[in-house]
Every structure is written in C-alpha cells, then in structure tokens.
Design a protein around this motif. Structure first.
Motif, short mmCIF file in Angstrom:
data_model
loop_
_atom_site.label_atom_id
_atom_site.label_comp_id
_atom_site.label_asym_id
_atom_site.label_seq_id
_atom_site.Cartn_x
_atom_site.Cartn_y
_atom_site.Cartn_z
N ASP A 55 0.90 -1.16 0.00
CA ASP A 55 0.00 0.00 0.00
C ASP A 55 0.93 1.21 0.00
OD1 ASP A 55 -1.42 2.25 1.01
OD2 ASP A 55 -2.78 1.01 2.18
N PHE A 57 0.63 4.19 0.66
CA PHE A 57 0.60 5.05 1.85
C PHE A 57 1.64 4.57 2.87
CE2 PHE A 57 -0.98 5.52 6.22
CZ PHE A 57 -1.13 6.90 6.31
N TYR A 58 1.63 3.26 3.14
CA TYR A 58 2.59 2.74 4.12
C TYR A 58 4.01 2.64 3.55
CZ TYR A 58 -1.48 1.65 6.95
OH TYR A 58 -2.63 1.76 7.68
N PHE A 84 -5.06 -6.28 5.19
CA PHE A 84 -5.38 -5.38 6.30
C PHE A 84 -6.34 -6.12 7.22
CE2 PHE A 84 -6.67 -1.68 8.58
CZ PHE A 84 -5.71 -0.72 8.33
N ASP A 132 -0.70 6.30 12.18
CA ASP A 132 -1.91 6.25 11.34
C ASP A 132 -3.12 5.78 12.14
OD1 ASP A 132 -3.51 6.25 8.92
OD2 ASP A 132 -3.17 4.09 8.76
N THR A 133 -3.32 4.48 12.27
CA THR A 133 -4.50 3.98 12.97
C THR A 133 -4.23 3.88 14.48
OG1 THR A 133 -3.67 1.83 12.35
CG2 THR A 133 -5.52 2.66 11.07
N ILE A 178 -11.80 0.06 11.78
CA ILE A 178 -10.53 0.73 11.49
C ILE A 178 -10.71 2.19 11.91
CG2 ILE A 178 -8.85 1.37 9.72
CD1 ILE A 178 -9.95 -0.92 7.99
N THR A 180 -9.18 5.04 11.40
CA THR A 180 -9.04 6.11 10.41
C THR A 180 -10.24 6.21 9.47
OG1 THR A 180 -7.84 4.49 9.09
CG2 THR A 180 -6.51 6.09 10.33
N ARG A 184 -13.26 8.94 8.96
CA ARG A 184 -13.47 9.70 7.71
C ARG A 184 -14.95 9.66 7.31
NH1 ARG A 184 -8.14 6.89 5.01
NH2 ARG A 184 -6.79 7.68 6.66
N ASP A 208 -10.83 -3.43 1.99
CA ASP A 208 -9.51 -2.97 1.54
C ASP A 208 -9.09 -3.64 0.22
OD1 ASP A 208 -7.55 -1.04 2.24
OD2 ASP A 208 -6.12 -2.62 2.74
N ASN A 234 -10.34 5.35 1.27
CA ASN A 234 -8.89 5.11 1.25
C ASN A 234 -8.45 4.78 -0.17
OD1 ASN A 234 -9.25 2.32 0.81
ND2 ASN A 234 -7.80 1.73 2.40
N LEU A 235 -7.19 4.50 -0.30
CA LEU A 235 -6.58 4.30 -1.62
C LEU A 235 -7.32 3.24 -2.43
CD1 LEU A 235 -2.76 4.25 -2.07
CD2 LEU A 235 -4.03 2.25 -2.84
N PHE A 236 -7.59 2.06 -1.84
CA PHE A 236 -8.19 0.96 -2.61
C PHE A 236 -9.67 1.22 -2.88
CE2 PHE A 236 -4.52 -0.80 -0.36
CZ PHE A 236 -3.77 -1.17 -1.46
N ASP A 260 -6.25 9.78 0.04
CA ASP A 260 -4.93 9.25 -0.35
C ASP A 260 -4.53 9.69 -1.76
OD1 ASP A 260 -4.23 7.81 2.10
OD2 ASP A 260 -5.94 6.55 1.60
N GLN A 280 -2.72 12.48 2.40
CA GLN A 280 -2.18 12.57 3.76
C GLN A 280 -0.67 12.81 3.63
OE1 GLN A 280 -4.00 9.75 6.69
NE2 GLN A 280 -4.34 8.52 4.85
O1 T6T Z 1 -5.72 5.65 4.01
C1 T6T Z 1 -4.57 4.93 4.37
C2 T6T Z 1 -4.54 4.79 5.88
O2 T6T Z 1 -4.61 6.07 6.48
C3 T6T Z 1 -5.71 3.94 6.36
O3 T6T Z 1 -5.61 3.73 7.73
C4 T6T Z 1 -5.75 2.61 5.62
O4 T6T Z 1 -5.72 2.84 4.22
C5 T6T Z 1 -4.61 3.57 3.73
O5 T6T Z 1 -3.44 2.87 4.04
C6 T6T Z 1 -4.67 3.71 2.22
O6 T6T Z 1 -4.88 2.49 1.59
#
Ligand code: T6T
Length: 361
Positions: A55, A57-58, A84, A132-133, A178, A180, A184, A208, A234-236, A260, A280
């Motif tokens: 991912d 982001f990570y 995830f 993050d989380t 989750i 985060t 949102r 995810d 989120n991204l996915f 993202d 982010q």
């Molecule tokens: O949006 C981020 C992260 O902040 C969230 O906790 C999980 O999804 C991501 O990693 C993006 O795929």
C-alpha cells in the motif's frame, strides 16, 4: 527495508525492572509503556509494522521512517501483513515481540482486536507508537496520524462542491473497526448536514480490496443511475470507485473524491475520472514517529500531549504539478524520498514538531 544492525547490549525487561525498582518505579508503571530513561544514547532498534505491506501510503511512511532512522543511527526492521486484517497482523506482532526491539511503530488494523496483542508488547517492555490507525486503549507512548474526522469533512465539502450542491452521494469504505476510515466516514456524514439538497445513500465496505470496491461501484451505478458522487475513504476504495465509473462510462457524470494519493489515484485524477484527492502526509508521520521514539528512548520523556496530528494536501488537476503539492504524492519505492528540511530535531520535541507543521492535541 532493513538497515545494518548496530551491536549494542540489549536492555532486557529484567534490567528495566531492576532500574525501575531502583528508581521506585514498579512493574505496573513499566507495563504502561513508559519506561525509565535509558542509560545508553542511540543505537536503538525499532520495528515498523504497517497496516498492510503493498500500500503506497505505508510504503511512503516507511521511506520517512527509514530516512529519519538512518540520520539518527537507528536500526529499522519492517514486518508487514499482506492483508489489512488483525488475524494476519497479530502473529506478525507476536513474532516481533520475541525479537525485543526498543520500540514498535505500528498501524493497528482493528481498534479492538489489536489491544491484547499490543498489551503483550507493552508488557514485554517495548515502547509502542501508533502510526496512522489507533486502538481503543491508552498504553502507547504517542500516536501520530492525520485528523481523519476533519479529512472526512473536507471530502464532504469537496464532493458537495463538485456535484453542485445536490443529488445522491455514496461512500465506499474499508471495513468496520478501522479508526481512520471509520472517522473519515463519520466526518463526511456530519459535514453533509450542511447540504440539505444532498441525499446520503450510506456506505458499503470493500474489505480494503480494489476489486470488491469496483464491484460495489458498478452495482451502485446500476441501482442508482441518478447517483452524482462517490467518496472513497482510502486508496483501494477510491481506486475501485474510479474503475467502476470507467467501466460504466460515467466519467464526468459521477464525481469522485478519494482519500490518499497513490500513483494509480494520480492517474485517475489526471484522466478526469476522479475530481479531487486528499493526500495525507505519510512521510511526515514516519519521520515524526522515529524522532519521538528516539527522544523517548534517550530521555525517558514521553511527549505531552501524546496525539500528534500531521496535515493534508488537497490535490486537483489544477495544482498537481505545483512542487509544494507534488511532494506529497505517494511513492512506490524510496529512491525518490527526500527527508523534509524541517524534519523535527532532537531535544525539543514541541518546538520541532511545530516547525514541522504538526499539531499536538
Ligand atoms: O488511508 C490509508 C490509511 O490512512 C488507512 O488507515 C488505511 O488505508 C490507507 O493505508 C490507504 O490504503
């Protein structure tokens, strides 16, 4: 993602308990994650456990962690789950605890299910930093993250503007539990109250998984042909929303705001399937977490308050090539990562964090 190991004698839990006893600190205080000041300076080892390994982001956060750790002479090991999922992350965390790093930087995949596994890390005398989380417990030394409720509000306002203030909108979320992404959706829902002509159709979870998100988007576009907007949390989720819109030929008719800013999301923005991305600052999260870990391990001082908030950058087709925006787009490997100049310096956490653009609270 690992670096060369620095040979130092590991301070064991028994050493700490002895030191704690000498200082009048009992096992309970040590077990709270707040360790007494270390006798040694530097040479620390930290393990980074992202929410999921593949991912961007990570990946970008990991680049920040590695770059800052290199600067501070810290050894980093990265161990990430391939999904995830708390049932996949827990055995990884258990194995990491056995290796006794000085600190663990972790994005826990579930607010409840990861509490007991993390408590075991704290009980083993390892300093835990949440990146993050978060979990619904208070044993971490610090937690560094975006303001996700505010990010959700920003998404609602941006989508409302894109759709002209009226019509049906829908959320593709990740999975319940989750911190985060739940926040949102909460912020999004709350902020929509300011737009009485927008009808919120609610959320569906993609687990995810971009393919599931695509299926959700396809089904929704068919069941609600008058849908005007989608928020991917989120991204996915956002990538799936874009793929569904493309498959249904709905570009331009259905507006998308995505959280993202991974490389595929950027392509979706440029090709006019997505209207706006909320990037982010994962590199900043990683850099800040390493600095705080270093400060804590070398001084015994935990930051107060312990919640550190990093920023957002709104990305549109109009500003995407601005260097001040482009520097926040996520990356898929660390070759292009640049350590921010205002990266927090050792010794003065509060002032340094402010200089770096982080808020505490
Ligand atoms: O949006 C981020 C992260 O902040 C969230 O906790 C999980 O999804 C991501 O990693 C993006 O795929």
């Amino acid at each position: 993602m690992g670096n060369a190991r620095v040979a130092v004698r590991r301070v064991t839990r028994r050493d700490m308990l002895k030191a704690g006893a000498a200082l009048g600190i009992g096992a309970a205080a040590l077990g709270s994650g707040l360790r007494p000041a270390r006798a040694r300076q530097g040479g620390y080892s930290i393990t980074f456990i992202p929410g999921v390994i593949a991912d961007e982001f990570y990946v970008t956060m990991g680049c920040g962690i590695e770059a800052k750790a290199r600067e501070l002479g810290i050894t980093v090991d990265t161990q990430g789950p391939n999904a995830f999922d708390a049932t996949v992350q827990t055995p990884i965390l258990n194995a990491v605890i056995q290796t006794q790093p000085d600190a663990i930087l972790i994005a826990p995949t579930d607010t409840q299910a990861m509490i007991a596994p993390l408590q075991a890390a704290v009980d083993a005398g390892i300093a835990v930093f949440l990146v993050d989380t978060t979990v619904n417990a208070d044993f971490d030394v610090a937690r560094i993250a975006s303001d996700n409720v505010e990010g959700g509000r920003l998404a609602a306002r941006s989508l409302a503007e894109a759709v002209g203030g009226s019509g049906k909108v829908f959320v593709i979320n990740v999975k319940p539990g989750i911190s985060t992404t739940d926040q949102r959706e909460q912020g999004f829902r709350e902020a929509l109250a300011d737009f009485p002509d927008i009808e919120y159709l609610g959320q569906e979870y993609c687990n995810d998984d971009q393919n599931q998100a695509t299926q959700i988007a396809n089904a929704r576009l068919q069941s609600d042909p008058d849908l005007v907007g989608i928020f991917g949390t989120n991204l996915f989720a956002a990538q799936g929303a874009a793929a569904g819109i493309r498959q249904q030929g709905k570009q331009g008719q259905v507006r998308v705001v995505g959280f993202d800013a991974g490389p595929t999301q950027v392509q979706d923005l440029r090709s006019e399937v997505v209207d706006l991305l909320i990037a982010q600052h994962p590199g900043d999260i990683g850099v800040t977490a390493v600095q705080l870990a270093y400060d804590f391990l070398s001084s015994g001082q935990a930051p107060t308050p312990k919640a550190i908030t990093t920023g957002f950058t709104t990305v549109t087709r109009d500003n995407i090539d601005d260097p001040d925006v482009a520097k926040y787009l996520y990356i898929s490997d660390c070759s292009a990562f640049v350590l921010p100049e205002a990266s927090p310096a050792a010794g003065t956490p509060a002032a340094a964090l402010a200089a770096f653009g982080c808020a505490t609270g």
